[in-house]
Design a protein around this motif. Structure first.
Motif, PDB file in Angstrom:
ATOM      1  N   SER A   1       2.636  -4.981   4.541  1.00 22.04           N
ATOM      2  CA  SER A   1       3.873  -4.228   4.399  1.00 22.04           C
ATOM      3  C   SER A   1       5.039  -5.090   3.932  1.00 22.04           C
ATOM      4  O   SER A   1       6.044  -4.563   3.444  1.00 22.04           O
TER       5      SER A   1
ATOM      6  N   HIS B   1      -0.343  -1.869   4.758  1.00 17.42           N
ATOM      7  CA  HIS B   1      -0.036  -2.040   6.176  1.00 17.42           C
ATOM      8  C   HIS B   1      -0.808  -3.257   6.692  1.00 17.42           C
ATOM      9  O   HIS B   1      -2.046  -3.238   6.723  1.00 17.42           O
TER      10      HIS B   1
ATOM     11  N   HIS C   1       9.894  -6.782   6.861  1.00 14.63           N
ATOM     12  CA  HIS C   1      10.282  -5.601   6.086  1.00 14.63           C
ATOM     13  C   HIS C   1      11.699  -5.778   5.551  1.00 14.63           C
ATOM     14  O   HIS C   1      12.653  -5.864   6.324  1.00 14.63           O
TER      15      HIS C   1
END
Length: 343
Positions: free
Chosen positions: A76, A101, A314
């Motif tokens: 991710s 992911h 992220h």
């Protein structure tokens, strides 16, 4: 009524139990192989729906691109980290973000990437540091996910991995799926189950568009602050490194060029410790021994806290813009003129 003798009661119970086994097996078969009314729509982790729809969307869009492609591969951190449209425009290539992911583990992530590459492509592989520490080829999440939503993965597995795969199949998750389907089978499919990530936010080049700074909550900030990193030395015998090596060798045989990059991440004090420097050198040596060129250095892909979204790996839109620009600079001398759209 005279009660049956204990021995006859035991025999009757055993007969009932044996007779019920086929019915239970039939139910498990129907749920597992997903005839429409029993297809597992729900799972305790909402990421399952996002991942299924993410792959469906990305694979369709990637397959539609003709000619050589520049494919960003990783977890991710790659999905949230890069703007493939900007890379395409800046370098004149067909760039695509195939990040997914990281919880699916490298054995699954890289197998899925191997299925979409084709001769003439270039892969930029950026692996989150914790994935190199994987001590087993699977955890429960990729096993559950592939069992319901990607059964072709079973047949691609080397037989030596079958026991490890079976050992991670959590029967509690299977039972949970059965209950969910029995009670919610008319509910919305996976893509519409409420969750933090939405497939609708993925653009035509696979990049995330929903990671805005305005949507960051105090809970997200707390998660980021608690997300400490550790940096043991690279062990090439662990399954993470073995999966990377197998993927690189498969791409080289397929005539797909592989470049190594660094995952975007929040810069922490741990990154300035000797342990991190040793790991980064281990990784450079690892890539060198595989014949894979390395782009830039890890510190160029570290950002301040205001540039991350809901985890250390992220990026929000500000972080995405910053690390994308850095990747463009590192890629520019590595792109073959023949790969550019302008020739």
């Amino acid at each position: 009524m005279t009660p049956l003798p204990p021995r006859r009661q035991a025999r009757r119970f055993l007969a009932w139990l044996l007779a019920s086994i086929p019915a239970w097996l039939a139910l498990l078969f129907l749920v597992w192989f997903g005839i429409p009314p029993l297809k597992p729509y729900l799972y305790s982790n909402n990421d399952i729906g996002w991942v299924r729809d993410l792959y469906q969307r990305k694979e369709q869009d990637l397959a539609a691109i003709t000619g050589p492609r520049l494919i960003l591969v990783g977890g991710s951190s790659v999905h949230f980290g890069f703007d493939a449209e900007k890379i395409s425009q800046a370098l004149g290539v067909e760039a695509f973000d195939f990040g997914s992911h990281a919880g699916l583990d490298l054995t699954y992530l890289l197998d899925r990437a191997d299925r979409v590459t084709r001769p003439g492509d270039t892969v930029v592989l950026m692996v989150e540091y914790p994935l190199f520490r994987t001590t087993a080829p699977f955890t429960a999440l990729p096993v559950f996910y592939s069992s319901f939503h990607d059964k072709s993965f079973w047949w691609r597995l080397p037989p030596a991995y079958w026991p490890a795969y079976a050992s991670q199949f959590d029967l509690r998750l299977l039972w949970s799926a059965i209950i969910d389907n029995a009670t919610h089978w008319k509910d919305a499919p996976l893509g519409n189950v409420p969750g933090p990530y939405r497939a609708e936010n993925i653009d035509r080049r696979g990049s995330e568009r929903g990671n805005t700074a305005a949507s960051i909550t105090d809970g997200m900030r707390a998660t980021v602050q608690a997300d400490n990193q550790i940096f043991p030395r690279l062990d090439r015998d662990l399954f993470g490194a073995r999966a990377v090596r197998a993927f690189v060798e498969a791409q080289q045989q397929k005539r797909v060029r592989v470049l190594a990059g660094w995952p975007p991440t929040l810069r922490r004090v741990e990154h300035d410790q000797p342990a991190a420097a040793l790991l980064f050198q281990d990784l450079r040596d690892f890539w060198r021994d595989l014949g894979v060129p390395v782009l830039g250095n890890p510190y160029q892909f570290m950002v301040d806290e205001e540039m991350v979204y809901d985890t250390s790996f992220h990026m929000n839109e500000r972080g995405q813009a910053a690390v994308t620009e850095q990747l463009i600079q590192d890629l520019r001398p590595a792109i073959d003129p023949a790969e550019r759209n302008d020739g």
